[in-house]
Design a protein around this motif. Structure first.
Motif, PDB file in Angstrom:
ATOM      1  N   SER A  73     -18.084 103.234 -12.616  1.00 22.22           N
ATOM      2  CA  SER A  73     -17.732 101.811 -12.540  1.00 22.22           C
ATOM      3  C   SER A  73     -17.047 101.428 -11.234  1.00 22.22           C
ATOM      4  O   SER A  73     -17.064 100.256 -10.841  1.00 22.22           O
ATOM      5  CB  SER A  73     -16.820 101.433 -13.704  1.00 22.22           C
ATOM      6  N   SER A  74     -16.416 102.387 -10.576  1.00 20.17           N
ATOM      7  CA  SER A  74     -15.730 102.120  -9.308  1.00 20.17           C
ATOM      8  C   SER A  74     -16.757 102.198  -8.186  1.00 20.17           C
ATOM      9  O   SER A  74     -17.266 103.275  -7.886  1.00 20.17           O
ATOM     10  CB  SER A  74     -14.639 103.161  -9.054  1.00 20.17           C
ATOM     11  N   VAL A  75     -17.029 101.057  -7.607  1.00 21.85           N
ATOM     12  CA  VAL A  75     -18.078 101.016  -6.578  1.00 21.85           C
ATOM     13  C   VAL A  75     -17.480 100.537  -5.254  1.00 21.85           C
ATOM     14  O   VAL A  75     -16.934  99.436  -5.185  1.00 21.85           O
ATOM     15  CB  VAL A  75     -19.221 100.067  -7.006  1.00 21.85           C
ATOM     16  N   PRO A  76     -17.564 101.357  -4.231  1.00 25.95           N
ATOM     17  CA  PRO A  76     -17.108 100.906  -2.916  1.00 25.95           C
ATOM     18  C   PRO A  76     -17.964  99.735  -2.419  1.00 25.95           C
ATOM     19  O   PRO A  76     -19.141  99.613  -2.789  1.00 25.95           O
ATOM     20  CB  PRO A  76     -17.304 102.129  -2.021  1.00 25.95           C
ATOM     21  N   ALA A  77     -17.365  98.897  -1.614  1.00 27.90           N
ATOM     22  CA  ALA A  77     -18.083  97.727  -1.075  1.00 27.90           C
ATOM     23  C   ALA A  77     -19.379  98.165  -0.401  1.00 27.90           C
ATOM     24  O   ALA A  77     -19.403  99.105   0.386  1.00 27.90           O
ATOM     25  CB  ALA A  77     -17.186  96.990  -0.082  1.00 27.90           C
ATOM     26  N   GLY A  78     -20.447  97.468  -0.746  1.00 27.20           N
ATOM     27  CA  GLY A  78     -21.746  97.733  -0.138  1.00 27.20           C
ATOM     28  C   GLY A  78     -22.486  98.932  -0.691  1.00 27.20           C
ATOM     29  O   GLY A  78     -23.547  99.291  -0.186  1.00 27.20           O
ATOM     30  N   LYS A  79     -21.973  99.562  -1.720  1.00 24.16           N
ATOM     31  CA  LYS A  79     -22.636 100.744  -2.314  1.00 24.16           C
ATOM     32  C   LYS A  79     -23.075 100.430  -3.735  1.00 24.16           C
ATOM     33  O   LYS A  79     -22.644  99.450  -4.327  1.00 24.16           O
ATOM     34  CB  LYS A  79     -21.669 101.934  -2.346  1.00 24.16           C
ATOM     35  N   SER A  80     -23.934 101.281  -4.264  1.00 22.38           N
ATOM     36  CA  SER A  80     -24.371 101.104  -5.648  1.00 22.38           C
ATOM     37  C   SER A  80     -23.671 102.125  -6.551  1.00 22.38           C
ATOM     38  O   SER A  80     -23.101 103.104  -6.071  1.00 22.38           O
ATOM     39  CB  SER A  80     -25.892 101.252  -5.740  1.00 22.38           C
ATOM     40  N   GLN A  81     -23.727 101.869  -7.849  1.00 20.76           N
ATOM     41  CA  GLN A  81     -23.101 102.768  -8.814  1.00 20.76           C
ATOM     42  C   GLN A  81     -23.801 104.120  -8.794  1.00 20.76           C
ATOM     43  O   GLN A  81     -25.030 104.190  -8.761  1.00 20.76           O
ATOM     44  CB  GLN A  81     -23.181 102.168 -10.216  1.00 20.76           C
ATOM     45  N   THR A  82     -22.999 105.184  -8.825  1.00 19.71           N
ATOM     46  CA  THR A  82     -23.548 106.539  -8.875  1.00 19.71           C
ATOM     47  C   THR A  82     -22.701 107.381  -9.815  1.00 19.71           C
ATOM     48  O   THR A  82     -21.545 107.067 -10.086  1.00 19.71           O
ATOM     49  CB  THR A  82     -23.544 107.219  -7.485  1.00 19.71           C
TER      50      THR A  82
END
Length: 161
Positions: A68-77
């Motif tokens: 759920s924690s997604v860095p700006a500009g990235k997708s969920q992994t």
């Protein structure tokens, strides 16, 4: 004057009764001790079961937090390893989703079996093939554990919705 039996025979008879009483006492003591050992073993395993539910839930929550924690500009992994939960380096300041890789209460080792999902780990389960005592009345998130025979079948998977 007539004597009532030989005193030595009387002593042999009494010592035989004493020996029988001692043997019966030892048998009862042994049975009682083995029952207490079995009771302690059951109590210990039930405590480990409760700890397994707690620790498994910690992993489940940490995986969900990571996803759920997604860095700006990235997708969920998903995390690629359990160590990713300890130090999430996707952020400028690393984030901790889990304090430590807890040992499996059933094996005593941090030897969890990761459950692979799309691109990473989505859960864990124990390696223990011990028969589970608890088979019913699980919390809602673990209703799939119902009637599972071993702890290895208790799979802690993050819900990613």
């Amino acid at each position: 004057m007539k004597r009532s039996g030989h005193p030595r025979k009387h002593l042999v008879h009494l010592s035989g009764l004493v020996l029988l009483a001692v043997l019966i006492f030892m048998l009862l003591t042994t049975l009682s001790a083995s029952a207490m050992v079995e009771l302690q073993r059951t109590h210990t395993q039930r405590a480990k079961e409760a700890e397994l539910l707690f620790v498994g839930d910690q992993f489940r929550r940490a995986i969900k937090s990571y996803y759920s924690s997604v860095p700006a500009g990235k997708s969920q992994t998903l995390p690629r390893s359990l160590n990713d939960l300890l130090e999430d380096t996707r952020f400028p300041m690393p984030v901790r989703h889990l304090r430590r890789v807890y040992p499996d209460p059933m094996t005593g080792e941090a030897d969890w079996v990761p459950v692979q999902g799309a691109g990473g780990i989505m859960g864990v389960h124990s390696r223990s093939t011990l028969s589970a005592f608890k088979k019913r009345e699980f919390p809602v998130q673990y209703r799939d554990f119902q009637d599972k025979e071993t702890y290895a079948e208790w799979v802690f998977v993050a819900s990613l919705n």
